[in-house]
Design an enzyme around this catalytic site. Structure first.
Site, mmCIF file in Angstrom:
data_model
loop_
_atom_site.group_PDB
_atom_site.id
_atom_site.type_symbol
_atom_site.label_atom_id
_atom_site.label_comp_id
_atom_site.label_asym_id
_atom_site.label_seq_id
_atom_site.Cartn_x
_atom_site.Cartn_y
_atom_site.Cartn_z
ATOM 1 N N TRP A 189 -49.246 -11.372 2.306
ATOM 2 C CA TRP A 189 -47.820 -11.155 2.536
ATOM 3 C C TRP A 189 -47.243 -10.253 1.438
ATOM 4 O O TRP A 189 -47.619 -10.370 0.276
ATOM 5 C CB TRP A 189 -47.129 -12.525 2.545
ATOM 6 C CG TRP A 189 -45.707 -12.503 3.007
ATOM 7 C CD1 TRP A 189 -45.270 -12.613 4.289
ATOM 8 C CD2 TRP A 189 -44.536 -12.391 2.186
ATOM 9 N NE1 TRP A 189 -43.898 -12.568 4.322
ATOM 10 C CE2 TRP A 189 -43.417 -12.431 3.053
ATOM 11 C CE3 TRP A 189 -44.311 -12.244 0.820
ATOM 12 C CZ2 TRP A 189 -42.109 -12.347 2.585
ATOM 13 C CZ3 TRP A 189 -42.994 -12.157 0.356
ATOM 14 C CH2 TRP A 189 -41.924 -12.203 1.239
ATOM 15 N N ASP A 231 -44.749 -13.827 11.523
ATOM 16 C CA ASP A 231 -43.989 -14.173 12.737
ATOM 17 C C ASP A 231 -43.870 -13.079 13.804
ATOM 18 O O ASP A 231 -43.641 -11.907 13.485
ATOM 19 C CB ASP A 231 -42.534 -14.512 12.382
ATOM 20 C CG ASP A 231 -42.403 -15.443 11.220
ATOM 21 O OD1 ASP A 231 -43.413 -15.986 10.761
ATOM 22 O OD2 ASP A 231 -41.267 -15.617 10.770
ATOM 23 N N PHE A 280 -36.809 -9.432 7.115
ATOM 24 C CA PHE A 280 -37.381 -10.687 7.583
ATOM 25 C C PHE A 280 -37.201 -10.815 9.104
ATOM 26 O O PHE A 280 -36.659 -9.941 9.767
ATOM 27 C CB PHE A 280 -36.752 -11.871 6.839
ATOM 28 C CG PHE A 280 -37.416 -12.182 5.519
ATOM 29 C CD1 PHE A 280 -38.170 -11.230 4.841
ATOM 30 C CD2 PHE A 280 -37.295 -13.448 4.936
ATOM 31 C CE1 PHE A 280 -38.789 -11.521 3.626
ATOM 32 C CE2 PHE A 280 -37.913 -13.748 3.730
ATOM 33 C CZ PHE A 280 -38.653 -12.795 3.065
ATOM 34 N N SER A 281 -37.612 -11.981 9.599
ATOM 35 C CA SER A 281 -37.710 -12.166 11.043
ATOM 36 C C SER A 281 -36.401 -11.983 11.794
ATOM 37 O O SER A 281 -35.317 -12.184 11.245
ATOM 38 C CB SER A 281 -38.257 -13.559 11.345
ATOM 39 O OG SER A 281 -39.648 -13.521 11.140
ATOM 40 N N TRP A 299 -49.104 -21.345 7.445
ATOM 41 C CA TRP A 299 -48.791 -20.755 6.131
ATOM 42 C C TRP A 299 -49.725 -21.315 5.072
ATOM 43 O O TRP A 299 -50.200 -20.600 4.204
ATOM 44 C CB TRP A 299 -47.335 -21.058 5.737
ATOM 45 C CG TRP A 299 -46.381 -20.027 6.232
ATOM 46 C CD1 TRP A 299 -45.385 -20.213 7.155
ATOM 47 C CD2 TRP A 299 -46.296 -18.648 5.843
ATOM 48 N NE1 TRP A 299 -44.709 -19.032 7.360
ATOM 49 C CE2 TRP A 299 -45.240 -18.068 6.564
ATOM 50 C CE3 TRP A 299 -47.020 -17.857 4.946
ATOM 51 C CZ2 TRP A 299 -44.881 -16.730 6.423
ATOM 52 C CZ3 TRP A 299 -46.665 -16.516 4.798
ATOM 53 C CH2 TRP A 299 -45.604 -15.970 5.539
ATOM 54 N N MET A 346 -49.929 -9.727 9.066
ATOM 55 C CA MET A 346 -48.923 -10.045 10.077
ATOM 56 C C MET A 346 -48.524 -11.502 9.949
ATOM 57 O O MET A 346 -49.380 -12.365 9.778
ATOM 58 C CB MET A 346 -49.512 -9.817 11.468
ATOM 59 C CG MET A 346 -48.811 -10.567 12.578
ATOM 60 S SD MET A 346 -49.809 -10.666 14.082
ATOM 61 C CE MET A 346 -49.558 -9.031 14.700
#
Ligand code: FRU
Length: 495
Positions: free
Chosen positions: A62, A38, A97-98, A307, A36
């Protein structure tokens, strides 16, 4: 062949259920299984709070981004829902993506996210583009809009980046019956900017302004923006800059988090920045996102991870990455105040109080221990004589501990997990300058198995970090160099 989404849903159901509850945090959100990052789509839908997250179920690293999904009524007890979207279209083949979510006036839930498209050129080079896409659903199942993407590089100022264009945060404006979204981009000078777009239907968007830009002052690319009013005069713009440079103890190198306080002119769409501050001073805090609760509270959640230390981690089991506790935001003297959501207090059990305890040598207080704990420690000098240092050790056994050290002479509070049993040589301590100089400090410390969140002086500063110490290390001790007097209020959190 199952679709990518069905594959993810099947996988998480089988492998997610194999993770024992005791191996996960008790009241912090983690992926159902796998990786997991953002928080996405933190929002209210049909009276419940929904949270999506950047998700790769198949590994604790990731990978091609899906959206995982949870919901809750109280922000403490969360319920899994099936993965919401998978990277299964040409325009998001390299990842969803986010992004964010909003309840539409017609009752549907809209997700707005960044589609990342990659393709191989004839010379072998992989090209990529980022664009904003939408999907609509009922709170469980979503269908991507047939004419995606809804925002592309054609909607950017001349020469701005088609490669770094991401993380839309959408909201509905009732007074104008329209939608707004802020999106991050990289400008010609190589650093970040936040753009404001407006739409009548969440499908057709028009750029209204450049809210703010880094000009290489606050890091380079700006990620994951959020924008909201705290009151009529104060607008807050949040972003997570990449490649920040440290400045004293105010910011640290690398992936940072900042908020800008300013004013916003609704007619010209101009944001005027007045001040910039860090949001959280811990080791693990990135990509925060907020929602407006029905009762008017502005609530923020973030990825409790950095990160830099995420690539080379040792996973505890089949999950990696967690969220912070949701926090209520308020504004005091131009600064954001963060308090854990008040609902957490409903889960406090086994109250223990100590008052006016003299601390010199190291002491432990009966029943003050544990790893799922909400504890308030108030420290003050004895007889007007300042102590040199006050030290709390948590998650402690005979070998390991994490320390929180306050040194009133220079008002520095240090969080240090170097002795927490980490098997990687990653940044492990951080210092914060508190704004108190008389040796009095109030620390609310919330632990949930693998994390420590500290709220200093009623939320004036927050310090969030992960720790991976074996769960058997439950000790908490207090010690002082000099004499300090403390009060302790401690609860177990029990769900
Ligand atoms: C921030 C971020 C976002 C991006 C996402 C990809 O942590 O880099 O900008 O959308 O993660 O997973």
């Amino acid at each position: 062949m199952d679709s990518k989404l069905e594959q993810a849903r099947n996988y998480e159901e089988v492998y997610g259920d194999r993770i024992p509850d005791s191996d996960r945090p008790l009241f912090h959100v983690v992926a159902r299984v796998g990786w997991m990052n953002d928080p996405n789509g933190f929002s209210v839908y049909k009276g419940e709070y929904h949270l999506f997250y950047q998700y790769y179920p198949y590994n604790t690293k990731w990978g091609p981004m899906h959206w995982g999904h949870v919901k809750t009524r109280d922000m403490v007890k969360w319920e899994w829902l099936p993965a919401a979207i998978a990277p299964d279209e040409e325009y998001d083949n390299a990842g969803c993506f986010s992004g964010s979510a909003v309840e539409m006036p017609d009752g549907r839930q809209a997700l707005m996210y960044t589609g990342v498209k990659e393709w191989r050129r004839e010379d072998g080079y992989i090209e990529s583009r980022q664009m904003q896409c939408v999907a609509f659903g009922d709170g469980v199942d979503y269908v991507k809009y047939e004419n995606n993407p809804v925002l592309t590089s054609a909607d950017l100022p001349e020469g701005w980046s088609a490669v770094d264009f991401r993380d839309p945060k959408i909201w509905y404006d009732k007074s104008e019956n329209c939608f707004y979204a802020v999106v991050a981009n990289r400008t010609v000078d190589g650093s970040g900017a936040i753009l404001l777009y407006r739409s009548e239907d969440a499908l057709h968007w028009e750029m209204k302004s450049i809210l703010d830009r880094s000009r290489n002052e606050y890091g380079r690319m700006w990620e994951c923006p959020d924008f909201f009013m705290m009151d009529e005069d104060h607008a807050i713009l949040i972003t997570s800059p990449q490649e920040m440079l440290s400045r004293g103890r105010a910011y640290h190198n690398g992936f940072g988090n900042i908020y800008m306080v300013g004013s916003f002119d609704r007619k010209t769409y101009q944001f005027t920045r007045k001040a910039v501050h860090a949001i959280d001073y811990g080791l693990d805090f990135y990509a925060p996102q907020t929602l407006l609760a029905p009762d008017g509270r502005r609530i923020m959640i973030a990825w409790m991870q950095s990160w830099e230390s995420s690539h080379d981690h040792v996973a505890i089991g089949s999950w990696f990455g967690m969220m912070t506790l949701p926090r209520e935001l308020s504004l005091k003297k131009g600064r954001l105040i963060q308090q854990p959501v008040r609902e957490l207090e409903l889960y406090r059990k086994n109250a223990i109080y100590y008052t006016d305890v003299d601390v010199q040598e190291r002491i432990q207080l009966p029943a003050v221990q544990g790893r799922c704990v909400d504890m308030i420690v108030t420290v003050r000098p004895s007889g007007g004589k300042l102590y040199d240092k006050f030290i709390i050790k948590v998650a402690k056994d005979t070998r390991f501990y994490t320390s929180i050290v306050y040194s009133p002479g220079d008002s520095i509070l240090t969080f240090d997990r170097s002795n927490s049993g980490l098997r990687r040589d990653i940044v492990s301590s951080r210092e914060v300058v508190t704004r108190f100089r008389d040796g009095k400090i109030r620390l609310r410390i919330i632990m949930d198995r693998y994390s420590v969140e500290i709220f200093v002086n009623n939320g004036e500063q927050a310090i969030s970090s992960t720790i991976y110490t074996d769960q058997g290390a439950e000790g908490i001790s207090f010690e002082a160099e000099g004499i300090a007097i403390i009060d302790v209020e401690k609860y177990d959190i029990v769900l």
